[in-house]
Design a protein around this motif. Structure first.
Motif, short mmCIF file in Angstrom:
data_model
loop_
_atom_site.label_atom_id
_atom_site.label_comp_id
_atom_site.label_asym_id
_atom_site.label_seq_id
_atom_site.Cartn_x
_atom_site.Cartn_y
_atom_site.Cartn_z
N ASN A 250 96.24 69.59 64.10
CA ASN A 250 96.22 71.02 63.80
C ASN A 250 97.25 71.72 64.67
O ASN A 250 97.47 71.33 65.81
CB ASN A 250 94.83 71.59 64.06
CG ASN A 250 94.49 71.44 65.50
OD1 ASN A 250 94.86 72.26 66.33
ND2 ASN A 250 93.83 70.34 65.83
N ILE B 53 96.58 72.17 59.17
CA ILE B 53 95.61 71.10 59.42
C ILE B 53 95.90 69.93 58.49
O ILE B 53 96.17 70.14 57.30
CB ILE B 53 94.17 71.59 59.11
CG1 ILE B 53 93.89 72.91 59.82
CG2 ILE B 53 93.14 70.55 59.51
CD1 ILE B 53 92.76 73.69 59.19
N SER C 162 87.63 67.93 58.85
CA SER C 162 88.89 68.66 58.97
C SER C 162 88.78 70.14 58.60
O SER C 162 89.24 70.58 57.56
CB SER C 162 89.92 67.99 58.05
OG SER C 162 91.20 68.40 58.35
N PRO D 153 90.14 74.05 65.29
CA PRO D 153 89.47 72.94 64.61
C PRO D 153 88.17 72.59 65.35
O PRO D 153 88.07 72.86 66.56
CB PRO D 153 90.47 71.80 64.72
CG PRO D 153 91.35 72.15 65.85
CD PRO D 153 91.37 73.63 65.97
#
Lengths: 473, 450
Positions: A399, A423, B407, B391
Motif C-alpha cells: 500500500n 493497494i 486487502s 491498511p
C-alpha cells in the motif's frame, strides 16, 4: 576503561592494518570458522535544520565500530562492538564462535589477505570539499525564505544531512578493501493552511560521492515545486475509492516497484520463503513492456557504491527483461543459502548490522510513450504525481500513500484529489503495467529493512497500471 | 569508563575548554538475539553499544551538541570541541536551559533486572517455539519472521549543575510471525509479540498460541465492499491511532505548527465524555519505563484527555517555559529537543451514560468490522492534517459469521474518529505500546476490492 592500547594494537584509519586484520582472521579460522568477515567503520556526520527564518538545529556526530561475522555452514554469528583494539576484536570473534557452538575439528585454509584495494585515494579530500555548516545554513535560510510565497504557508522547513563513512572490509577469502562514502541530502517541507483546509508538500534531493552537489542544488526550483504542490492540494477533495486505471509519475513514483517487487527479488526473501517469485526465474512475471534494473554504478546517484559492504564491486543487474524474471539481488549469505550469485548488493546501515541483499539504484527502464499518451489512454482514472511512503506485508500486499493526485477524465487531467492509497499485490499488479513512458528519472530515498536504513535510488518513467485498488473515502 | 568516570572526564575536558555549562545523556547496552529457520539457527547476534550525547552552552548561552560512540578520553574531548563549534549556530530564537526538575527525586519502581540467559538458551527456546508453532496447524508452513532477544542497558543523564541520574534495566522480546498456505488460496500471515524484563518473564506458550490462532483465523478470507462501517478497534489498533496523532498533545509540535492543537486548545472538547487518556511512562506494565527523560526530568503520569476534553500537553524544558508551565518528563536530548509520549493508557471515564454498551466485541451480533492491527502508519498518516488512510488486518462480522478481510484500508480524520466513538468497553488490555479497552467508532470509510 580509557583506551590505553598502543597504536599497533588497534585499527587506525588511513594506515595499513593488514597484519592486525590477518591475525584476527587467522584466530577465527583457527577456532573452526568456515569464513570470517570484518567490517570496520569511522563516521563523521552532520545535519542542519532551518525552520522559518532561523537555524534551529546543528547536529554533528561521529563514531567508530566493527561488525564481525563468522559463518559455519549456512548459519552465521554476528557481533558488533565499539572496541577497535586487537583485544576487543578478538573478543568479538571468540563471542561469535561461541554463539555458533562450533565443535568440529575441520579447519579452513586462510592464505592471508589479497593486495589492498584502496578506493579512498581520490576521496580523502572530500571532507575538505563539502560545504561548511555556515555555507549550508545560509543556503537553507535562503531556501526557506523562498517558500514564503503567500500567507497560507504556515510552516517552512529546510534540512540538510551529510554522512561521511570510511570503511575497511577484510575477510578470509582474501578480500581487503578500504573505501570512503559521502552522502548528502537536502529537503524542503511546507504546510499550507486556510480555514479548515490543510495541505503539505515536500521534496528531497540526494547524491553520493559529489562533495559539490549541495552548492549546485537549485533551491529556487525546488521551493517553487514544493509550494505549487501544497497550493494545488490545499482545497482538494478526498478521492472516491474504487478500482481504476492509474498513471504513476516518474522519479519517486518508482517507490512502488521498489517496495512491491524489488524487495521480493532480494535473496533474503527467498531464504524466508516469502517471495512469490522464488521459482519463477526465466518465467514471465510482468507485462512485456516492463524491464527493471538494479545497479550501483551510476555516478552520483544516491544508491551508487564503489564497493559493497562485503567488498564486492557492484554490478548492473537486469532483474526483469521484457517481463521475464532474469535475476535476484544477492549477497554473500544469499549466495550461500539460495545459490544465486552475489551481485555486489551486500549492504548495511552501519557496523552494528550484518550485511544483507539490498537494492541500490532500482528502476523500470524507459519505454516509447509520452506522458500524454498514457493519460490520453484513460477515460476515468487517477494520476499520481507525487507518492508518499508505503509498505509491503509478509504476504506481498502493498500500500502506498499518494501525496499529490489528480483525477483523469476523458484523457485529461482535471481536479486535484487527496487521501488516495494504492493497494495491491506485486504478482497481480506487475502484469498490469501496460505502458511505459520515455521520461525515465530517478529520485533518492531511504530504505529500511533487515540490515537497517540504506541510501537508495528509485525511479521509473511515467507508467500506466491498467487497474489497481485506490483507497479513499 | 563507567558513568561516574565519564562525568568526571567531561567535567575536566569542559574546564580545559573553558565551557562552564554542559550536560550529557549516555546509553550503554549489551544485546543478544537469535533467529531460526525450520529448526536451524539462522543468525545469532551480539552487540555492545555506547552512545554519548553532549550539549554545551557558549558565552552567549547558545547551545551546541555532538553525539559520538567513541567514549575514550580523546573521543570525549573531540565531542566537546565539536559541540562548542556547533554552539556558534545555536538557536537564537529559542533558549534552552537545564530542566528545573533535573535534581528532583525520581521514582524507580518495578525495576526488575534479570540476568542474561545466553545465546544458547535463547536459541533452544526459539527453536522449540518455532516447532510448536509449525505443529499447531497443518496450514502453517513457515515462521518467516521470528526472533528472541535480551538486552541489558544503562541510561545516564548528568549536568554541570550537579544533576546525576542513572538506571539500569533488562528487557527481552519474542516475536513470531507465521505464514499459512492452503491450496488455491493466497498465503496469509499474522503474529504475536511479547515483552518481558527477562526471557523468564515472557509467556512463550501464549505467544505461540496467539500467533497460531491469529494466522489461522485469516485463512478464510474475502474482499470487502467499499462503504462506511461500524468499526471495533482492538486495544492495539486504537493505541496505534492515538500514538500516530499524539502531536495533538505535543507542545513541541504546536510550536512547530505541525499539530492540530494550538496553545489555546486546553479544555477543548475532542470526544465523548466517556473517554480518558493518560500518558503513564511509569506504569507497572510498561517494560520499557524510564524514571527520567532526556533532560533528566522525572517521568510521571499525566492526564491528556479528561472526560473528552484536552487536559494537558506534554513538554520539554523549553516548551514548558514558553507555555509557562513545568516540564512533564517527555523530552529527548538533541540539538532541537524532541517531545514524545511514553506509554498511553486509554480508559472509560465515569461520565459514560451516552455509550452504546450493547456494543461488545465478544457478544454483539450486528454487522461490524473488527480492526485487529493497523499497518503502514508512516505512509498512511498525515498527522499535521489529521487524516489517515491505513491498511489493516481484521474481520467482517456479519450474520453471525466472522470472515477475514482481504486487502482493505480504513480512512478518516482523527477529529471525526474521536467524535464518533460510540462505545468504550470496560476491560482494558495490555499491549506493547500501552493499555486500552476495545473502542467502537461509527461510520468510518473502508475501501476493499469486492
Amino acid at each position: 576503561m580509557l583506551s590505553s592500547q598502543t597504536k599497533s594494537n588497534e585499527i587506525v584509519f588511513g594506515s595499513c592494518n593488514k597484519d592486525l586484520l590477518e591475525e584476527i582472521i587467522f584466530y577465527g579460522i583457527g577456532l573452526g570458522a568456515d569464513f570470517v568477515e570484518i567490517f570496520i567503520e569511522n563516521t563523521n556526520n552532520s545535519s542542519v535544520l532551518a525552520e522559518e527564518d532561523f537555524i534551529t538545529s546543528v547536529s554533528p556526530s561521529f563514531g567508530r565500530g566493527a561488525g564481525i561475522r563468522i559463518f559455519k555452514g549456512k548459519k552465521d554469528g554476528f557481533v558488533s562492538t565499539n572496541d577497535l583494539t586487537k583485544h576487543g576484536l578478538m573478543r568479538s570473534v571468540s563471542q561469535a564462535i561461541e554463539m555458533l557452538d562450533i565443535t568440529d575439528n575441520k579447519i579452513e585454509v586462510f592464505k592471508g589477505l589479497n593486495k589492498h584495494r584502496d578506493y579512498c585515494l581520490s576521496k580523502k579530500k572530500w571532507i575538505n570539499e563539502v560545504p561548511s555548516i555556515h555555507e549550508i545554513s545560509e543556503k537553507l535560510l535562503v531556501s526557506t525564505k523562498s517558500l514564503k510565497k503567500n500567507n497560507k504557508i504556515i510552516t517552512r522547513k529546510g534540512s540538510y544531512s551529510r554522512n561521511l563513512q570510511e570503511v575497511i572490509i577484510a575477510s578470509s577469502d582474501g578480500t581487503y578493501v578500504s573505501d570512503i562514502r559521502l552522502h548528502q541530502t537536502v529537503g524542503l517541507n511546507v504546510i499550507a493552511s486556510d480555514a479548515q483546509y490543510r495541505s503539505s508538500g515536500s521534496r528531497r534531493f540526494g547524491s553520493s560521492g559529489m562533495p559539490n552537489e549541495f552548492r549546485l542544488w537549485d533551491h529556487e526550483k525546488a521551493a517553487n515545486d514544493v509550494f505549487e504542490s501544497s497550493m494545488n492540494m490545499l482545497y482538494a477533495d478526498y478521492v472516491d475509492a474504487g478500482q481504476m486505471p492509474v498513471v504513476l509519475a516518474n522519479k519517486f513514483g518508482g517507490v512502488i516497484f521498489h517496495e512491491a517487487c524489488g524487495h521480493l527479488l532480494e535473496t533474503t526473501q527467498i531464504e524466508r520463503g516469502t517471495t512469490p517469485f522464488e521459482n519463477k526465474l526465466n518465467e514471465k512475471i510482468a507485462h512485456e513492456s516492463v524491464t527493471a534494473i538494479d545497479e550501483g554504478i551510476s555516478e552520483g546517484y544516491f544508491g551508487s557504491l564503489s564497493v559493497d559492504d562485503e567488498g564486492m564491486e557492484p554490478e548492473k543487474s537486469v532483474l526483469i527483461k521484457d517481463g521475464i524474471l532474469k535475476k535476484f539481488i544477492s549477497d554473500r549469505a544469499g549466495e550461500l543459502r539460495t545459490g544465486h550469485k552475489r551481485t555486489g548488493s551486500g549492504r548495511r546501515q552501519n557496523y552494528s548490522f550484518a550485511a544483507a541483499s539490498r537494492m541500490r539504484n532500482t528502476y523500470i527502464a524507459k519505454g516509447e510513450h509520452s506522458k500524454e499518451d498514457l493519460i490520453n489512454s484513460i477515460s476515468e482514472g487517477l494520476y499520481c504525481k507525487s507518492m508518499g511512503g508505503g509498505s509491503v506485508g509478509a504476504t506481498g500486499q502493498f500500500n502506498f500513500a499518494v501525496e499529490e493526485g489528480y483525477l483523469i477524465k476523458n484523457g485529461k487531467l482535471t481536479s486535484p484529489v487527496k487521501g488516495a492509497t494504492l493497494i495491491g499485490e506485486a504478482k497481480e499488479v506487475m502484469p498490469k503495467i501496460s505502458m511505459c513512458g520515455n521520461d525515465l528519472e530517478l529520485a533518492p530515498g531511504f530504505c529500511g529493512s533487515i540490515s537497517g536504513s540504506v541510501n537508495v535510488t528509485v525511479g521509473q518513467p511515467h507508467i500506466k497500471v491498467d487497474s489497481i485498488t485506490v483507497g479513499g473515502r | 569508563m563507567n558513568s561516574k568516570e565519564i562525568t568526571t572526564q567531561i567535567s575536566k575536558a569542559a574546564d580545559s575548554l573553558n565551557l562552564k555549562k554542559w550536560d550529557y545523556g549516555a546509553s550503554f547496552s549489551n544485546d543478544y538475539s537469535v533467529q531460526v529457520d525450520k529448526g536451524e539457527a539462522k543468525q545469532l547476534k551480539a552487540s555492545q553499544k555506547q552512545i554519548l550525547t553532549i550539549r554545551v552552552w557558549n558565552e552567549s548561552n547558545l547551545v551546541g551538541i555532538t553525539t559520538t560512540s567513541d567514549i575514550s578520553q580523546s573521543g570525549i574531548e573531540k565531542a566537546l570541541n565539536q559541540a562548542n563549534i556547533a554552539s556558534d549556530f545555536g538557536n537564537k530564537n529559542e533558549r534552552t536551559e537545564f530542566s528545573p526538575l533535573a535534581k528532583d527525586p525520581i521514582e524507580v519502581k518495578y525495576t526488575k533486572k534479570r540476568k542474561p540467559v545466553g545465546i544458547k538458551k535463547l536459541l533452544t527456546l526459539l527453536r522449540e517455539a518455532e516447532v510448536k508453532l509449525l505443529e499447531s496447524h497443518e496450514s502453517i508452513k513457515s515462521v518467516p519472521y521470528n526472533g528472541l532477544s535480551e538486552s541489558f542497558y544503562e541510561r545516564v543523564y548528568a549536568n554541570s549543575d550537579g544533576a546525576f541520574r542513572s538506571y539500569t534495566k533488562s528487557q527481552a522480546a519474542l516475536y513470531l510471525y507465521a505464514r499459512a498456505e492452503e491450496n488455491n488460496k493466497k498465503p496469509r500471515s499474522s503474529g504475536s509479540v511479547k515483552l518481558g524484563y527477562g526471557v523468564e518473564d515472557i509467556d512463550i506458550e501464549s505467544c505461540i498460541k496467539d500467533a497460531s490462532s491469529k494466522t489461522i483465523s485469516h485463512l478464510n478470507y474475502s474482499s470487502i465492499k467499499t462503504d462506511k462501517y461500524l468499526i471495533c478497534f482492538s486495544p492495539e489498533s486504537f493505541l496505534t491511532i492515538i500514538n500516530a496523532f499524539s502531536s495533538m498533545f505535543n507542545a513541541r509540535s504546536i510550536l512547530d505548527g505541525v499539530s492540530l492543537s494550538n496553545k489555546n486548545s486546553i479544555g477543548q472538547k475532542l470526544s465523548t465524555e466517556a473517554l480518558n487518556i493518560y500518558d503513564d511512562g511509569l506504569h507497572e506494565k510498561n517494560i520499557s519505563s524510564s524514571p527520567f527523560d532526556g533532560e533528566g526530568t522525572p517521568t510521571k503520569r499525566l492526564c491528556l484527555i479528561n472526560k473528552g476534553r484536552l487536559e494537558n500537553f506534554i513538554h520539554s524544558e523549553s516548551t514548558a517555559r514558553i507555555f509557562k508551565t513545568i516540564p512533564t518528563g517527555h523530552a529527548g536530548l538533541g540539538s532541537k529537543v524532541s517531545v514524545s509520549p511514553d506509554w498511553i493508557v486509554v480508559e472509560k471515564s465515569d461520565e459514560n451514560s451516552d455509550l452504546k454498551t450493547s456494543l461488545d466485541h465478544s457478544t454483539y451480533e450486528g454487522e461490524f468490522v473488527y480492526i485487529e492491527e493497523l499497518n503502514a502508519i508512516h505512509a498512511g498518516v498525515r498527522a499535521s492534517q489529521g487524516s489517515f488512510s491505513l491498511p489493516f488486518d481484521g474481520w467482517l462480522y456479519k450474520n453471525g459469521k466472522k470472515i477475514s478481510i482481504e486487502s482493505a484500508t480504513v480512512a478518516g480524520d482523527i477529529k471525526y474518529l474521536l467524535k464518533n466513538i460510540v462505545n468504550i468497553e470496560t476491560n482494558q488490555e495490555v499491549t506493547t505500546s500501552g493499555i486500552s479497552p476495545h473502542v467502537w467508532v461509527d461510520d468510518l470509510s473502508i475501501t476493499g476490492d469486492a
